[in-house]
Design a protein around this motif. Structure first.
Motif, PDB file in Angstrom:
ATOM      1  N   SER A  14       0.857  -1.011   0.149  1.00 27.80           N
ATOM      2  CA  SER A  14      -0.046   0.015  -0.038  1.00 27.80           C
ATOM      3  C   SER A  14       0.760   1.271  -0.082  1.00 27.80           C
ATOM      4  N   GLU A  16       2.167   2.555   2.538  1.00 24.73           N
ATOM      5  CA  GLU A  16       1.926   3.056   3.970  1.00 24.73           C
ATOM      6  C   GLU A  16       3.275   3.183   4.771  1.00 24.73           C
ATOM      7  N   SER A  18       4.342   4.162   8.699  1.00 25.43           N
ATOM      8  CA  SER A  18       3.785   4.454   9.779  1.00 25.43           C
ATOM      9  C   SER A  18       4.889   4.845  11.079  1.00 25.43           C
TER      10      SER A  18
END
Length: 109
Positions: A14, A16, A18
């Protein structure tokens, strides 16, 4: 201090990134400066755009995958992302990428 490295958790599919391991699923743990994270985010953003271009291009059936420039951009960006993750990653990330057998596809620092 901008050059201070912080721990990040990366979900490669994805794109992503974090700061906390509990926010979402992740594949790799890295330590990176703000500038390095900005570069990785740019690579993921370019892949996101290439995915959309590929989606629209997929409706034009006369261009084969290996002749499609969009796929080249996506593939090259994935190699950049894996290279960056390998260089910034912890030992587990490095071993996982080594086991994938894609290290010969790019040059590491």
């Amino acid at each position: 201090m901008e050059d201070e490295k912080k721990v990040y958790f990366i979900e490669i599919a994805s794109g992503e990134i974090s700061r906390r391991s509990t926010d979402s699923p992740w594949n790799f743990q890295i330590e990176a400066t703000d500038d390095e994270i900005t570069q990785l985010r740019e690579v993921f953003q370019q892949n996101y755009e290439a995915e959309w271009e590929g989606f629209f291009r997929a409706h034009v059936p006369f261009i084969e995958y290996h002749y499609d420039r969009v796929n080249d951009v996506y593939d090259q960006n994935m190699m950049k992302a894996y290279s960056m993750i390998y260089n910034l990653g912890n030992l587990e990330a490095k071993k996982h990428i080594e086991n994938m057998g894609i290290l010969s596809s790019f040059t590491t620092k």
